[in-house]
Write a protein that holds these residues in place. Structure first.
Motif, PDB file in Angstrom:
ATOM      1  N   TYR A  81      27.555  66.572  47.022  1.00  0.00           N
ATOM      2  CA  TYR A  81      26.044  66.257  46.452  1.00  0.00           C
ATOM      3  C   TYR A  81      25.745  66.963  44.815  1.00  0.00           C
ATOM      4  CZ  TYR A  81      21.669  64.749  45.140  1.00  0.00           C
ATOM      5  OH  TYR A  81      20.589  65.020  44.444  1.00  0.00           O
ATOM      6  N   MET A  82      25.479  66.846  43.884  1.00  0.00           N
ATOM      7  CA  MET A  82      25.678  67.442  42.759  1.00  0.00           C
ATOM      8  C   MET A  82      23.836  66.657  42.139  1.00  0.00           C
ATOM      9  SD  MET A  82      28.040  68.549  40.242  1.00  0.00           S
ATOM     10  CE  MET A  82      26.602  68.779  37.961  1.00  0.00           C
ATOM     11  N   SER A  83      23.197  67.711  41.887  1.00  0.00           N
ATOM     12  CA  SER A  83      22.191  67.068  41.537  1.00  0.00           C
ATOM     13  C   SER A  83      21.926  66.893  40.151  1.00  0.00           C
ATOM     14  CB  SER A  83      20.810  67.110  41.459  1.00  0.00           C
ATOM     15  OG  SER A  83      19.962  68.390  41.378  1.00  0.00           O
ATOM     16  N   ALA A  87      21.176  72.581  41.286  1.00  0.00           N
ATOM     17  CA  ALA A  87      20.510  73.387  41.852  1.00  0.00           C
ATOM     18  C   ALA A  87      22.001  74.819  42.828  1.00  0.00           C
ATOM     19  CB  ALA A  87      20.415  72.538  43.353  1.00  0.00           C
ATOM     20  N   TYR A 101      26.853  78.261  49.750  1.00  0.00           N
ATOM     21  CA  TYR A 101      26.729  77.242  50.030  1.00  0.00           C
ATOM     22  C   TYR A 101      28.492  77.087  51.125  1.00  0.00           C
ATOM     23  CZ  TYR A 101      24.084  75.076  47.137  1.00  0.00           C
ATOM     24  OH  TYR A 101      22.044  74.743  46.922  1.00  0.00           O
ATOM     25  N   TYR A 105      28.270  74.734  54.748  1.00  0.00           N
ATOM     26  CA  TYR A 105      28.946  74.277  55.212  1.00  0.00           C
ATOM     27  C   TYR A 105      30.153  74.494  56.542  1.00  0.00           C
ATOM     28  CZ  TYR A 105      27.523  70.824  51.356  1.00  0.00           C
ATOM     29  OH  TYR A 105      26.424  70.124  50.664  1.00  0.00           O
ATOM     30  N   ALA A 149      29.259  71.970  45.107  1.00  0.00           N
ATOM     31  CA  ALA A 149      29.161  70.820  45.198  1.00  0.00           C
ATOM     32  C   ALA A 149      30.390  70.235  46.683  1.00  0.00           C
ATOM     33  CB  ALA A 149      28.802  69.665  44.937  1.00  0.00           C
TER      34      ALA A 149
ATOM     35  N   ARG B   4      25.468  79.346  59.778  1.00  0.00           N
ATOM     36  CA  ARG B   4      24.390  78.830  59.421  1.00  0.00           C
ATOM     37  C   ARG B   4      23.109  79.761  58.596  1.00  0.00           C
ATOM     38  NH1 ARG B   4      26.456  73.023  59.858  1.00  0.00           N
ATOM     39  NH2 ARG B   4      25.028  73.078  61.383  1.00  0.00           N
ATOM     40  N   ARG B 192      12.807  74.872  41.955  1.00  0.00           N
ATOM     41  CA  ARG B 192      13.761  74.954  41.600  1.00  0.00           C
ATOM     42  C   ARG B 192      15.008  73.693  41.540  1.00  0.00           C
ATOM     43  NH1 ARG B 192      15.585  81.602  41.684  1.00  0.00           N
ATOM     44  NH2 ARG B 192      13.595  82.378  41.027  1.00  0.00           N
ATOM     45  N   GLY B 193      14.560  72.751  42.554  1.00  0.00           N
ATOM     46  CA  GLY B 193      15.296  71.962  43.138  1.00  0.00           C
ATOM     47  C   GLY B 193      16.936  71.923  44.086  1.00  0.00           C
ATOM     48  N   THR B 194      16.348  73.830  44.502  1.00  0.00           N
ATOM     49  CA  THR B 194      17.675  73.887  45.712  1.00  0.00           C
ATOM     50  C   THR B 194      17.289  73.448  46.982  1.00  0.00           C
ATOM     51  OG1 THR B 194      16.633  75.714  45.223  1.00  0.00           O
ATOM     52  CG2 THR B 194      18.308  75.899  44.325  1.00  0.00           C
ATOM     53  N   LEU B 195      16.376  72.787  47.226  1.00  0.00           N
ATOM     54  CA  LEU B 195      15.319  72.579  47.901  1.00  0.00           C
ATOM     55  C   LEU B 195      16.186  71.277  48.695  1.00  0.00           C
ATOM     56  CD1 LEU B 195      14.340  73.596  50.677  1.00  0.00           C
ATOM     57  CD2 LEU B 195      12.615  72.280  49.797  1.00  0.00           C
ATOM     58  N   GLU B 196      16.738  70.695  47.785  1.00  0.00           N
ATOM     59  CA  GLU B 196      17.087  69.065  47.564  1.00  0.00           C
ATOM     60  C   GLU B 196      18.556  69.438  47.989  1.00  0.00           C
ATOM     61  OE1 GLU B 196      16.421  66.763  43.609  1.00  0.00           O
ATOM     62  OE2 GLU B 196      18.052  65.286  43.769  1.00  0.00           O
ATOM     63  N   GLN B 197      19.102  70.061  46.806  1.00  0.00           N
ATOM     64  CA  GLN B 197      20.525  70.508  47.569  1.00  0.00           C
ATOM     65  C   GLN B 197      20.646  71.113  48.597  1.00  0.00           C
ATOM     66  OE1 GLN B 197      22.939  70.210  45.003  1.00  0.00           O
ATOM     67  NE2 GLN B 197      24.354  70.262  46.392  1.00  0.00           N
ATOM     68  N   VAL B 200      20.492  68.038  51.451  1.00  0.00           N
ATOM     69  CA  VAL B 200      21.546  66.945  51.046  1.00  0.00           C
ATOM     70  C   VAL B 200      22.827  67.445  52.065  1.00  0.00           C
ATOM     71  CG1 VAL B 200      23.549  65.816  49.880  1.00  0.00           C
ATOM     72  CG2 VAL B 200      20.854  66.113  49.789  1.00  0.00           C
ATOM     73  N   THR B 201      22.662  69.256  52.280  1.00  0.00           N
ATOM     74  CA  THR B 201      24.133  69.804  53.667  1.00  0.00           C
ATOM     75  C   THR B 201      23.098  69.366  54.963  1.00  0.00           C
ATOM     76  OG1 THR B 201      22.576  71.715  53.827  1.00  0.00           O
ATOM     77  CG2 THR B 201      23.835  71.465  51.553  1.00  0.00           C
ATOM     78  N   PRO B 202      24.740  69.841  55.166  1.00  0.00           N
ATOM     79  CA  PRO B 202      24.180  69.365  57.454  1.00  0.00           C
ATOM     80  C   PRO B 202      24.060  71.088  57.858  1.00  0.00           C
ATOM     81  CG  PRO B 202      26.619  70.342  56.373  1.00  0.00           C
ATOM     82  CD  PRO B 202      26.092  69.930  55.567  1.00  0.00           C
TER      83      PRO B 202
END
Lengths: 312, 358
Positions: A81-83, A87, A101, A105, A149, B4, B192-197, B200-202
């Motif tokens: 996913y890339m916003s 991000a 990342y 993952y 991503a 993680r 910064r929008g990194t929380l949104e990212q 979406v991760t597991p």
């Protein structure tokens, strides 16, 4: 081929605003699927529902065979996913971002190092591994964000306005990367408000006020998206013609393209229109039938949608 | 799973190292607070500038006045020739206290009548006024005789406010740091929008929370050690109680403070909002917890309000252990209250800290 993404009557309501209204679609595996629509048309909300980070008000959806309402964690492990905001951690270097990342993952050890190296090469960031992400220009950031991503090699990639605010050259090299991924079998689901970008996709869905108003390959949309004939008119004075033409029977729409007018007509020919304009005192240089572009279709659909909305 | 969490922890440490603002909160703020509060908040005031109007001018009156100056609380700044001059000196701020000895002072003293002396106190600084009144009151009762007039104060015999301040500062610094750092660390990602990212991760919510918190637990403990070392070796505060118990209970307090920080981060969209929310918690913590003002003097509803603040309990624990040398056998109500607070706040924030953007 099985569907990578499928949605049935997917709906999201915020208060009295219906952001997404009974959306149904299927995205085939390996397809590049573009969501085209103006800002606020529900594109981002749809993507977020499909990724399982927004709960739909009603309707259902499946991504890679998993239910978006109940199995969102399984979906999250398998998608990229890339916003639109890229991000990235701006105070981390290129390599640190990728390593982070990779850790999230669960790509570890030598597999991680190899993958990170591969992505740095892919994004054209070789030699900049130690540079802070915040100091990269838009195009570099975008390609680094893409790298982050896909660090876990997902079979499905969601891109939300991936090229917003990026210069044309970078956009082109970004698309080269996307095509490369698609050739490798990755399904791409992206949103955009650049019409020319939607032309790159296998299929385009037109979104307007939360509703999908068309879904077809770009070529089909161009050929069948308009009812009637599109005439390109060059005449003087164009501004007065723009005011006059919509009142004439058989003329559906008039749009300005630079110094030219695009006139959508039904039941009148180019010669009829030329005669009519000359009769009213316009100096007509040319009137000819043209193939509609995706933009013509897009603008026409938006107008039709707005007319419908105001009629309600 | 642990891997993680570790990814987040490693990333947090890199970010702490690179962000000057965070680094300032981590390194500079505790030292600055210790030094500023340690030296500036001196509630026991001495060397109060004092002007004297001695109308008797004899051995008895001078002896009476000297008994004031010998305490060290009052410094003579001069002689006045009239009551008017005394008032002027206080009005102008040249003196904070004026002592007026009447002409018949010695006469009354010899005759066995209680002699009258007037003490004028500048009330604009309550701390100074309080000290002056207390000392003057004590002295006046003794009538200027050569009797020991020093007040007796429990647990802090030298009446140095530093002994009282250092334990409080330990608590305050811990609260400031953990609250601000945790709130900022999460809200910055939202901004910064990194929380949104990340959403979406597991990664799981608890993994993200733990990864965010662990670095600040480490930082907080580092600062407890540093601050107590400075308190002990620089300010010379003796630790009467068990230091390990203090560390263990500091851990309990840090938990509740981190929980509050997380809670703030879940209701704030920007760092500015988080800062406002943090102040909303910090100010009552300073004022109502008993850090500066004794809780005993607070009117009733306000005093009960202080019971909703974790720092209130932690201060009692800190002062209990450091100054009085008591242990859990005395402090268990505070320990229980702190534990309950930690569980509730942490539960609340964990519940709100969801991986959705709804």
């Amino acid at each position: 081929m099985p569907a990578a993404v499928s949605a049935r009557d997917l709906t999201k309501v915020y208060g009295n605003l219906t952001a997404v209204d009974r959306l149904s679609l299927d995205v085939r595996e390996g397809e590049v699927f573009a969501f085209l629509g103006p800002n606020g048309s529900g594109k981002t909300t749809t993507i977020r529902m499909l990724c399982g980070i927004i709960t739909p008000t009603s309707g259902e959806g499946h991504v890679l065979g998993f239910d978006i309402a109940t199995q969102s964690e399984s979906i999250k492990a398998r998608i990229g996913y890339m916003s639109q905001r890229f991000a990235l951690y701006e105070d981390l270097t290129v390599r640190e971002n990728l390593n982070f990342y990779a850790g999230v993952y669960q790509v570890h050890g030598s597999r991680r190092d190899a993958r990170v190296q591969e992505l740095i090469g892919m994004a054209g960031l070789t030699g900049r591994e130690g540079q802070l992400a915040g100091q990269l220009s838009g195009g570099w950031k975008q390609r680094l964000a893409l790298g982050c991503a896909i660090v876990h090699q997902p079979p499905l990639l969601f891109l939300d306005e991936p090229t917003a605010g990026v210069d044309p050259v970078s956009r082109r090299s970004f698309w080269t990367l996307i095509y490369g991924l698609a050739r490798g079998g990755v399904t791409i689901f992206l949103t955009t408000h650049y019409i020319d970008e939607a032309e790159h996709a296998d299929r385009v869905a037109l979104m307007l006020d939360g509703r999908m108003v068309a879904l077809a390959p770009p070529r089909d949309l161009r050929e069948t998206g308009l009812s009637g004939t599109l005439l390109e008119v060059e005449c003087e004075p164009a501004v007065e013609a723009l005011e006059l033409l919509p009142g004439i029977p058989g003329v559906h729409e008039v749009t300005v393209y630079g110094t030219l007018l695009h006139v959508l007509v039904d039941g009148i020919s180019a010669d009829d229109l030329t005669a009519l304009l000359r009769q009213r005192g316009f100096s007509v240089t040319s009137v000819r039938a043209i193939k509609p572009s995706l933009e013509d279709v897009f603008v026409s659909r938006i107008r039709a949608g707005q007319a419908e909305a105001s009629a309600l | 799973m642990i891997a993680r969490v570790w990814s987040i922890v490693a990333k947090e440490f890199i970010q702490i190292r690179r962000d000057p603002r965070t680094l300032a909160i981590v390194l500079v703020m505790p030292l600055m607070q210790l030094v500023l509060f340690g030296y500036a908040i001196n509630t026991a005031v001495d060397h109060i500038a004092t002007i004297v109007f001695d109308q008797a001018q004899d051995a008895q009156s001078r002896g009476f006045l000297n008994s004031f100056f010998n305490t060290g609380y009052f410094d003579p700044t001069g002689q006045a020739g009239s009551l008017e001059q005394v008032r002027q000196a206080i009005d102008a701020g040249r003196a904070r206290v004026g002592i007026v000895v009447p002409p018949d002072f010695s006469h009354d003293l010899v005759a066995g009548r209680p002699p009258k002396a007037q003490v004028l106190v500048d009330g604009s600084d309550p701390n100074t006024a309080q000290t002056a009144l207390l000392v003057a009151g004590t002295l006046a009762q003794r009538g200027g005789q050569s009797i020991d007039v020093r007040p007796v104060v429990l647990y802090n015999p030298s009446m140095q406010s530093i002994n009282f301040m250092i334990p409080g500062l330990l608590g305050l610094i811990l609260q400031f740091q953990t609250l601000l750092l945790t709130a900022f660390a999460v809200v910055r990602e939202r901004e910064r929008g990194t929380l949104e990212q990340l959403v979406v991760t597991p990664i799981k919510s608890w993994e993200l929370m733990l990864g965010k918190i662990l670095p600040f637990v480490v930082v907080a403990f580092g600062n407890v050690l540093l601050a107590s070392a400075i308190g002990r070796f620089w300010f010379g505060v003796e630790f009467a109680g068990n230091y390990l118990l203090l560390l263990a209970l500091a851990g309990l307090f840090v938990l509740s403070s981190l929980g509050l920080g997380l809670l703030i981060s879940t209701v704030s969209q920007t760092q500015a909002q988080a800062m406002q929310m943090a102040l909303f918690v910090m100010l009552p913590s300073i004022i109502l917890s008993g850090f500066v003002f004794p809780r005993e003097g607070m009117p009733h509803p306000i005093r009960e309000l202080g019971l909703l603040i974790p720092l209130t309990y932690f201060l009692q624990i800190l002062r209990g252990i450091i100054l009085k040398g008591v242990g859990v056998e005395v402090l268990w109500p505070e320990v229980l209250a702190l534990a309950a607070f930690g569980v509730i706040v942490f539960g609340l924030s964990a519940n709100r800290f969801r991986k959705t953007l709804d």
